[in-house]
Design an enzyme around this catalytic site. Structure first.
Site, PDB file in Angstrom:
ATOM      1  N   SER A 140       0.823  -1.202   0.000  1.00 59.91           N
ATOM      2  CA  SER A 140       0.000   0.000   0.000  1.00 59.91           C
ATOM      3  C   SER A 140       0.865   1.264   0.000  1.00 59.91           C
ATOM      4  O   SER A 140       1.607   1.514  -0.932  1.00 59.91           O
ATOM      5  CB  SER A 140      -0.969  -0.017   1.179  1.00 59.91           C
ATOM      6  OG  SER A 140      -1.936   0.991   1.057  1.00 59.91           O
ATOM      7  N   ASP A 287      -3.056   6.706  -3.284  1.00 58.36           N
ATOM      8  CA  ASP A 287      -1.837   6.120  -2.740  1.00 58.36           C
ATOM      9  C   ASP A 287      -1.323   5.063  -3.729  1.00 58.36           C
ATOM     10  O   ASP A 287      -1.958   4.803  -4.762  1.00 58.36           O
ATOM     11  CB  ASP A 287      -2.066   5.586  -1.331  1.00 58.36           C
ATOM     12  CG  ASP A 287      -2.837   4.287  -1.285  1.00 58.36           C
ATOM     13  OD1 ASP A 287      -3.523   3.960  -2.276  1.00 58.36           O
ATOM     14  OD2 ASP A 287      -2.769   3.586  -0.261  1.00 58.36           O
ATOM     15  N   ASP A 289      -1.148   1.824  -4.181  1.00 58.95           N
ATOM     16  CA  ASP A 289      -1.949   0.700  -4.688  1.00 58.95           C
ATOM     17  C   ASP A 289      -3.392   1.110  -4.940  1.00 58.95           C
ATOM     18  O   ASP A 289      -4.240   0.269  -5.238  1.00 58.95           O
ATOM     19  CB  ASP A 289      -1.880  -0.507  -3.748  1.00 58.95           C
ATOM     20  CG  ASP A 289      -2.605  -0.279  -2.431  1.00 58.95           C
ATOM     21  OD1 ASP A 289      -2.639   0.872  -1.971  1.00 58.95           O
ATOM     22  OD2 ASP A 289      -3.117  -1.262  -1.863  1.00 58.95           O
ATOM     23  N   ASP A 291      -5.852   2.072  -3.133  1.00 59.96           N
ATOM     24  CA  ASP A 291      -6.981   1.739  -2.269  1.00 59.96           C
ATOM     25  C   ASP A 291      -7.381   2.928  -1.395  1.00 59.96           C
ATOM     26  O   ASP A 291      -8.454   2.914  -0.803  1.00 59.96           O
ATOM     27  CB  ASP A 291      -6.720   0.492  -1.429  1.00 59.96           C
ATOM     28  CG  ASP A 291      -5.642   0.656  -0.371  1.00 59.96           C
ATOM     29  OD1 ASP A 291      -4.853   1.624  -0.458  1.00 59.96           O
ATOM     30  OD2 ASP A 291      -5.563  -0.193   0.534  1.00 59.96           O
TER      31      ASP A 291
END
Length: 540
Positions: A140, A287, A289, A291
């Site tokens: 992440s 961000d 990734d 999510d």
């Protein structure tokens, strides 16, 4: 925890690079690498990319995947469908390959998502294809040196206890990594269809409205969400999109930011500058990734990023105002602000408070319409993605912006409208970073033993979440109080679940009905800062 002999581990490591890395370490360095295993905790694994049992590497991923597969088999899911996707971080390609091949060798029907994939699309694929589990190889918004292994189960929600502990126990009994069977597997048509079906779902859920025109500034922060976010926005008829070119392509080194998290100071400077330069209506930062999604706008004449709580209230209010669900549920966590609860009450909806983490938020109740946490995570379409989804949140934020522009208004005015109706809500935070985790234990013990009775002149009382007997029992302490003018104060202290920090979450709320929003906001921010300065830390 079983003691692992470094010689056995090195002999069983299937990756020659990490075998060599361990073989070159000094005895002290080797002892540190084997001091403990990388724990299978919140949603899975996360740690630095390095050799040994307490790092992210092919051997660790192989043994974890063997354990996940064995857990699925033990629970009656032999041969079930499993989805595997990855981001663009260091090691992600090799880790995803090992994951897919181990699961295939165990007899599972593995869908490998082609190339790099935003994490929400992995959660979507799990739910959309009826898979029994999914793995997203991602860390992440962690620093560049890290990677991770995030596990979803049936329905596309993150794992919860006792599954995580059961899988960790199986990891401890896993065979040597080089003895675990692997079977080659390649992406197929289902992988290609996944992105198209995800984008189609966004249009189905949120529609297409061509006017009025909205100008968007967007950054992907060197992550994997830029291309798909632009596609999603264009499908929703947002075609005036300006991207931060130097941050658009995936780059695992994240060269233009000190920390690849839109919440961190400086991380969104470039997208805010772009928004100012092109006279945008909204700034969007994903961000790495994709999510999580942060939103920026002009607030009282100055561009800034909104807090997660501000964005949560705005998106929640918009979704509640436009939903066709009967008795919808919206959710936030014990450390999130309270504005969404007030909005839900006025809309006749049910608000549920959960522990921190989307593994709890998406299980808050049905029919779930929306869930958010203050760390810029938003679940805007639970019927399709049972996790936070930065791309979906970007589309909803753009839709809300279009609605406000049609009213000759903007997001700042939308915030002011909520403040007048429900009171000005200001949230803030303070983190105490430590090098010794015992310091956090001592701080929490002190808060329980002798909690503050006044903060910045406000009398407060304490509530210990560890003494609760309901689903909110956790390691946290809440302090609450009120000023003479009706302004309320709330502070929650809890250890971070991912970093060596004690975190304080502060909220101050003025009574509703006051039109002087800017002046009240300034006053509450001063109070919040004074409270933050008065909170106990390790020096006291």
């Amino acid at each position: 925890m079983p003691v692992i002999d470094p010689r056995d581990w090195i002999a069983d490591d299937p990756d020659p690079a990490t075998r060599s890395e361990l073989s070159a370490l000094s005895p002290d360095q080797l002892a540190e690498r084997f001091a403990e295993n990388l724990h299978f905790g919140t949603a899975g694994l996360r740690g630095p990319v390095r050799a040994g049992p307490n790092g992210m590497n092919v051997a660790v991923v192989t043994r974890a995947t063997w354990a996940l597969g064995q857990w699925l088999i033990d629970h009656g899911h032999r041969g079930a469908r499993v989805v595997v996707g990855r981001d663009a971080r260091h090691g992600s390609r090799a880790f995803a390959k090992a994951t897919a091949e181990v699961l295939a060798a165990q007899g599972f029907d593995v869908i490998v998502l082609a190339g790099t994939t935003p994490t929400p699309l992995v959660a979507f694929a799990c739910r959309d294809t009826g898979a029994m589990a999914a793995v997203a190889v991602t860390a992440s918004h962690n620093p560049p040196a890290d990677n991770g292994y995030k596990v979803y189960v049936d329905g596309g929600a993150q794992i919860i206890p006792p599954a995580d502990r059961e899988i960790e126990r199986l990891i401890e009994s896993a065979p040597g990594a080089n003895t675990v069977a692997r079977q080659p597997v390649s992406p197929d048509d289902r992988s290609v269809r996944n992105t198209a079906r995800y984008l189609d779902r966004l249009v189905e859920r949120f529609g297409r409205v061509a006017t009025p025109r909205v100008r968007i500034a967007l950054t992907a922060l060197h992550g994997v969400g830029g291309r798909i976010a632009v596609s999603a926005l264009r499908r929703a008829c947002f075609d005036d999109i300006h991207v931060v070119a130097g941050q658009f392509a995936p780059n695992p080194d994240f060269p233009t930011v000190a920390f690849p998290n839109p919440e961190e100071p400086g991380a969104t400077d470039q997208v805010l500058a772009l928004a100012q330069r092109v006279d945008a209506d909204i700034a969007i930062a994903l961000d790495p990734d994709a999510d999580r999604c942060a939103i920026g706008t002009r607030v009282h004449g100055r561009w800034r990023m909104l807090t997660g709580d501000e964005t949560g209230a705005l998106l929640g209010a918009h979704l509640l105002a436009t939903t066709t669900l009967t008795n919808p549920v919206v959710a936030s966590t014990i450390v999130s602000g309270s504005l969404l609860a007030a909005v839900a009450a006025s809309a006749g909806a049910r608000h549920v408070t959960t522990l921190t983490g989307f593994k709890w938020l998406v299980r808050a109740g049905e029919p779930l319409l929306y869930a958010y946490e203050e760390a810029i995570g938003h679940c805007v379409d639970p019927a399709a993605v049972r996790d936070k989804d930065g791309i979906g949140a970007a589309v909803v934020a753009a839709m809300l912006t279009r609605h406000r522009v049609a009213m000759d208004s903007d997001l700042s005015a939308a915030l002011d409208d909520l403040a007048v109706a429900h009171g000005v809500h200001v949230t803030a935070g303070r983190s105490i970073r430590v090098t010794d985790l015992d310091e956090i234990t001592d701080l929490m013990a002190g808060l329980r033993r002798a909690p503050p009775t006044r903060l910045a002149g406000v009398a407060v009382g304490a509530h210990d979440y560890a003494t609760r007997t309901d689903e909110l029992r956790t390691d946290a302490v809440r302090l609450t109080g009120a000023c003479a003018d009706g302004t309320t104060v709330r502070v929650i202290a809890r250890p971070s679940g991912t970093e060596p920090k004690l975190k304080y979450y502060i909220e101050v709320v003025a009574p509703p009905g006051r039109p002087d929003v800017e002046e009240t906001t300034t006053r509450l921010r001063t109070l919040a800062a004074d409270i933050a300065a008065a909170l106990p830390d390790r020096s006291r």
